[in-house]
Design a protein around this motif. Structure first.
Motif, mmCIF file in Angstrom:
data_model
loop_
_atom_site.group_PDB
_atom_site.id
_atom_site.type_symbol
_atom_site.label_atom_id
_atom_site.label_comp_id
_atom_site.label_asym_id
_atom_site.label_seq_id
_atom_site.Cartn_x
_atom_site.Cartn_y
_atom_site.Cartn_z
ATOM 1 N N THR A 296 1.058 -1.267 -0.118
ATOM 2 C CA THR A 296 0.194 0.020 0.047
ATOM 3 C C THR A 296 0.649 1.640 -0.487
ATOM 4 O O THR A 296 0.155 2.287 0.104
ATOM 5 C CB THR A 296 -1.214 0.161 0.885
ATOM 6 O OG1 THR A 296 -0.430 -0.366 2.424
ATOM 7 C CG2 THR A 296 -1.711 -1.610 0.889
ATOM 8 N N ASN B 79 -3.594 4.035 -3.506
ATOM 9 C CA ASN B 79 -5.563 4.309 -3.573
ATOM 10 C C ASN B 79 -6.359 4.728 -4.428
ATOM 11 O O ASN B 79 -7.573 4.145 -4.539
ATOM 12 C CB ASN B 79 -6.370 5.620 -1.706
ATOM 13 C CG ASN B 79 -7.492 5.324 -1.743
ATOM 14 O OD1 ASN B 79 -8.114 6.543 -1.945
ATOM 15 N ND2 ASN B 79 -7.500 4.154 -0.466
ATOM 16 N N ARG B 80 -5.769 6.214 -4.993
ATOM 17 C CA ARG B 80 -6.567 6.169 -5.786
ATOM 18 C C ARG B 80 -6.074 5.704 -7.483
ATOM 19 O O ARG B 80 -7.800 5.770 -8.261
ATOM 20 C CB ARG B 80 -5.942 7.966 -6.707
ATOM 21 C CG ARG B 80 -6.722 9.041 -5.626
ATOM 22 C CD ARG B 80 -5.295 9.879 -6.277
ATOM 23 N NE ARG B 80 -5.422 11.305 -4.829
ATOM 24 C CZ ARG B 80 -4.717 12.277 -4.957
ATOM 25 N NH1 ARG B 80 -3.725 12.712 -6.160
ATOM 26 N NH2 ARG B 80 -3.720 13.168 -3.856
ATOM 27 N N LEU C 3 -14.759 11.407 0.184
ATOM 28 C CA LEU C 3 -14.718 13.019 -0.053
ATOM 29 C C LEU C 3 -14.038 12.333 -2.338
ATOM 30 O O LEU C 3 -14.214 12.958 -2.932
ATOM 31 C CB LEU C 3 -13.840 13.801 0.114
ATOM 32 C CG LEU C 3 -14.935 14.481 1.669
ATOM 33 C CD1 LEU C 3 -14.391 15.390 2.184
ATOM 34 C CD2 LEU C 3 -16.096 15.795 0.805
ATOM 35 N N TRP C 4 -12.762 11.872 -2.057
ATOM 36 C CA TRP C 4 -12.208 11.896 -2.896
ATOM 37 C C TRP C 4 -12.478 11.165 -4.316
ATOM 38 O O TRP C 4 -12.675 11.241 -5.766
ATOM 39 C CB TRP C 4 -10.689 10.993 -2.397
ATOM 40 C CG TRP C 4 -9.506 11.123 -3.669
ATOM 41 C CD1 TRP C 4 -9.284 10.391 -4.938
ATOM 42 C CD2 TRP C 4 -9.007 12.652 -4.405
ATOM 43 N NE1 TRP C 4 -8.876 11.001 -6.389
ATOM 44 C CE2 TRP C 4 -8.279 12.282 -5.509
ATOM 45 C CE3 TRP C 4 -8.743 13.509 -3.110
ATOM 46 C CZ2 TRP C 4 -7.606 13.167 -6.196
ATOM 47 C CZ3 TRP C 4 -7.925 14.704 -4.320
ATOM 48 C CH2 TRP C 4 -6.979 14.503 -5.663
ATOM 49 N N PRO D 161 1.073 6.394 -0.911
ATOM 50 C CA PRO D 161 0.076 6.044 -0.070
ATOM 51 C C PRO D 161 -1.711 6.516 -1.217
ATOM 52 O O PRO D 161 -2.562 5.789 -1.489
ATOM 53 C CB PRO D 161 0.144 5.560 1.322
ATOM 54 C CG PRO D 161 1.031 5.827 1.276
ATOM 55 C CD PRO D 161 1.435 6.605 0.600
ATOM 56 N N PHE D 162 -1.642 7.760 -0.990
ATOM 57 C CA PHE D 162 -2.629 8.432 -1.864
ATOM 58 C C PHE D 162 -2.653 7.346 -3.242
ATOM 59 O O PHE D 162 -3.935 8.170 -3.750
ATOM 60 C CB PHE D 162 -3.163 9.916 -1.366
ATOM 61 C CG PHE D 162 -1.868 10.807 -2.101
ATOM 62 C CD1 PHE D 162 -1.733 11.508 -3.728
ATOM 63 C CD2 PHE D 162 -0.654 10.755 -1.820
ATOM 64 C CE1 PHE D 162 -0.288 12.583 -4.348
ATOM 65 C CE2 PHE D 162 0.982 11.734 -1.478
ATOM 66 C CZ PHE D 162 0.783 12.910 -2.835
ATOM 67 N N ARG E 119 -11.905 15.871 -4.860
ATOM 68 C CA ARG E 119 -11.201 16.441 -4.485
ATOM 69 C C ARG E 119 -10.664 17.261 -3.638
ATOM 70 O O ARG E 119 -10.772 17.363 -2.568
ATOM 71 C CB ARG E 119 -10.588 16.778 -5.969
ATOM 72 C CG ARG E 119 -10.785 15.210 -6.832
ATOM 73 C CD ARG E 119 -10.225 15.125 -8.030
ATOM 74 N NE ARG E 119 -10.513 14.390 -8.502
ATOM 75 C CZ ARG E 119 -9.504 13.447 -9.573
ATOM 76 N NH1 ARG E 119 -8.586 14.548 -9.684
ATOM 77 N NH2 ARG E 119 -10.009 12.180 -10.262
ATOM 78 N N SER F 191 -14.000 9.554 4.248
ATOM 79 C CA SER F 191 -13.103 8.068 3.164
ATOM 80 C C SER F 191 -13.780 8.347 2.322
ATOM 81 O O SER F 191 -13.924 7.613 1.979
ATOM 82 C CB SER F 191 -13.096 7.637 4.309
ATOM 83 O OG SER F 191 -14.952 7.532 4.571
#
Ligand SMILES: Nc1ncnc2c1ncn2[C@@H]1O[C@H](COP(=O)(O)OP(=O)(O)OP(=O)(O)O)[C@@H](O)[C@H]1O
Ligand SMILES: [Mg+2]
Lengths: 434, 258
Positions: free
Chosen positions: B57, B83-84, B111-112, B79-80, B117, B109
């Protein structure tokens, strides 16, 4: 919509204490605030009162901008005056650029201040927002010192030791208003106070504003939810820089002069203390802090040379005993009000706060007397305190001051257990507490 | 190794190594996890299961080796970014936003993935889609009654449920859960297992778990990690029958169960 936050009513855990209540975006507080701002100068009509209110409004905008970092983003800055200062200096130069200024209505000037504050924040934030902890704090301090130091070197922009002055009245008249009168400036500043406060409040309700809280609380988890903690901090930082710049512009409009003092680390320290005094955990906290501090700074400073000493004591005791600040103190009482038990607190409060107040006044009287005894010119033994004139070298006034203070302190101490008990009674709906 | 062997696996791990100083914790892991597979990683304490999760991750960079998500190399990604790309994880040690409300935890959790964004022109409370989605997650994880409490005051089991809620909220197609049922009672465990089953329908699930009941109930495939190496991978019954596994781990673990 209910969307807040912690509730605990335990007075022994101020740090964990709550943001209670619902957070419906309601128009009422804003309308009330606007009305108060409109009416205030009709009540306090003299020029010095208006000067104080202007100063207050400017400090509120700056403190709210600062709290976008500290309270909402968890970033401790020791150099935030730099961003308001840059905004202010930029506005002074615009005022002095007579041709441009002649076609610019004065009420639009703060936008330029904001943009300059934001521009500088973009540059600094590009490397400082990488982390939020000590590194961020140290960079903010370093940049603050650096720019304050260059303000004396780069005379063309910062004007050296005299600073830069200008004349706001050279702007394009705004519906015939030339801002010659203090009251006109007051309404201009008040309008910007309303606009900035509303925008900063709305910012805290946007996705990026909510994520600023999330990153403050747990940056790592935020990264595993798709957000770069660094970018979230960067956005908070530049918006904070923008509103700090607006505050600087309002300062420029109000005082028509900016000096190194506007961006040095002392000013940065003051805004940190003001924000903390008001309470970083609530949006309205810095507003209270700015109001109280400005009153201490202006009204109290007329009464005593030692005002900075009292302000210092106020800050230290806030940090030590009420880390939630004034806002935290107020919000602590929300549950008791909600459950209709607040009235049980009235009498115990009077019983402790009244003698407590006398203790504080007594202590400050002693401080003033010591100061007078040590520093007054020889032969000037007379001093006036609380409307009484006496000889600070005689024994009798000292005995009175000491006895009154000690007695008031003794009564306060004796009544504190009663207050604690009443407090628990008023808050025992949560169960488990007796 | 599995039915979808011809298509790109959801996760492909190639010769992964990780050392902390001199300690070699992950020592040459190879693993393919197909799309839609429910894959359990089991192994004794300290085997390196959580470390393996951290490498996949993006929490730690591997010392050497590769991780691919849907065929894309994850080397150097934060990590971000991972995650995307549709991978979401939970943590063995509860990792939530303790000062924010339960509802707010879930909403953040979302929102993205909902496309908000870094938006500073939307008001979260005006976005009905967010509120509805967050409330339906709360319903799923049985925390509706706790909606407006700060997450930090929830009980341990409730925080674990929230941890899972946060992980699945964004609708990632690869879900990684590190000991989701650790410390839960029997009934709580049953509930969470059902929850995991529903929310990972049609998704890829990678899960570290010590509870063999949960493992055999949920997993299509099992990998056994011992001392930084995968000593066996396969269908539950194959792994159960594997003598190496019996010896190294499972015998003891199954006995402990009973
Ligand atoms: N950041 C780190 N720095 C140094 N050593 C680490 C670090 N993370 C893990 N380790 C070590 O790596 C080893 C494996 O740890 P890991 O948490 O991956 O085990 P695990 O299989 O998840 O165990 P458990 O079942 O107890 O959760 C342990 O010996 C641990 O001490
Ligand atoms: Mg582990």
């Amino acid at each position: 919509m209910n969307e807040q936050d912690q509730i605990t009513t335990d007075p022994t855990k101020p740090a964990q204490r709550m943001r209670a209540g619902s957070m419906t975006i309601s128009a009422t507080p804003w309308i009330v605030a606007a009305l108060v701002l409109i009416v205030l100068p009709m009540i306090f009509t003299n020029n010095s009162a208006i000067t104080i209110m202007n100063q207050m409004a400017i400090t509120i905008v700056f403190a709210l901008a600062y709290n976008m970092l500290l309270g909402q983003g968890g970033m401790l800055s020791f150099g935030h005056a730099v961003y308001s200062g840059i905004g202010g200096f930029a506005c002074m130069h615009i005022m002095n650029a007579t041709e441009f200024f002649a076609v610019l209505p004065l009420p639009l000037l703060p936008i330029f201040g904001g943009l300059f504050g934001m521009g500088l924040a973009m540059i600094v934030g590009s490397f400082s927002t990488r982390s939020a902890g000590t590194v961020f704090a140290m960079i903010s301090l370093g940049v603050g010192e650096l720019i304050a130091a260059s303000s004396i070197i780069i005379v063309a922009f910062f004007g050296g030791e005299e600073g830069i002055s200008g004349d706001r009245t050279y702007s394009l008249p705004f519906f015939g208003i030339e801002f010659l009168k203090q009251i006109e400036v007051y309404y201009l500043i008040s309008a910007w106070l309303m606009i900035s406060t509303l925008l900063m409040y709305l910012f805290s309700r946007t996705p990026i504003g909510r994520m600023a809280n999330a990153v403050r609380d747990n940056p790592e988890r935020a990264e595993f939810l798709g957000y770069s903690a660094r970018w979230v901090r960067f956005y908070s930082f530049i918006f904070s820089g923008f509103f700090a710049g607006i505050a600087g512009a309002l300062f420029a409009i109000n005082y028509e002069i900016l000096t190194e003092e506007n961006l040095n680390t002392t000013s940065s320290g003051v805004i940190l203390l003001v924000t903390f005094l008001g309470g970083v955990g609530f949006f309205f906290g810095p507003i209270l802090g700015a109001i109280v501090f400005t009153l201490v700074q202006t009204v109290l400073s007329l009464q005593t040379d030692l005002w900075a000493f009292y302000a210092g004591v106020l800050f230290v005791s806030t940090v030590m005993f009420f880390p939630g600040g004034l806002a935290g103190l107020i919000m602590m009482h929300v549950p008791a009000f909600k459950f209709g038990k607040a009235r049980h607190l009235v009498l115990p409060y009077i019983r402790t706060l009244l003698p407590g107040l006398i203790t504080i006044l007594g202590l400050s009287a002693l401080v003033e007397m010591i100061f007078h005894f040590r520093h007054a010119a020889t032969g000037e033994d007379e001093m006036t305190l609380f409307w009484t004139t006496f000889d600070s070298h005689a024994v009798f006034p000292w005995i009175i001051a000491i006895v009154v203070t000690a007695a008031a302190f003794w009564i306060t101490r004796r009544n504190v257990p009663g207050l604690v008990e009443a407090w628990h009674k008023a808050n025992n709906f949560s169960g488990g507490r007796t | 190794m599995n039915s979808s062997a011809n298509s790109t696996p959801a996760l492909a791990i190639e010769n992964l190594h990780k050392s902390f100083g001199k300690a070699k914790i992950i020592r040459g892991v190879n693993l393919k996890i197909g799309k839609g597979e429910r894959h359990a990683v089991i192994g004794p304490n300290g085997a390196g299961k959580s470390t393996l999760f951290n490498l996949i991750t993006g929490r730690f960079p591997p010392t050497s080796g590769k991780v691919r998500l849907h065929g894309r190399d994850l080397a150097g990604l934060a990590p971000f970014q991972i995650n995307r790309m549709g991978l979401s994880r939970s943590f063995q040690i509860t990792n939530i936003f303790p000062k924010m409300s339960v509802f707010e935890n879930v909403r953040c959790s979302l929102l993205w993935s909902k496309g908000y964004r870094y938006s500073f022109w939307n008001m979260v409370s005006r976005s009905q889609d967010l509120t509805d989605a967050a409330d339906s997650i709360l319903e799923q994880i049985n925390l509706t009654a706790r909606r407006d409490l700060p997450a930090g005051v929830l009980s341990y089991a409730e925080q674990r449920a929230l941890e899972i809620g946060i992980t699945i909220a964004g609708g990632a197609n690869v879900i990684m859960l590190d000991e989701p049922t650790a410390g839960m009672s029997h009934s709580e465990t049953d509930y969470i297992v059902e929850l995991i089953r529903t929310v990972t329908e049609d998704k890829t699930l990678v899960m570290v778990e010590h509870d063999m009941g949960v493992v055999f109930g949920l997993a299509d495939y099992i990998s056994v990690l011992v001392y930084g190496e995968i000593i066996a991978t396969g269908r539950p019954e194959e792994v159960r029958a594997n003598p190496k596994v019996q010896e190294a781990y499972l015998g003891a673990a199954l006995e402990a169960e009973h």
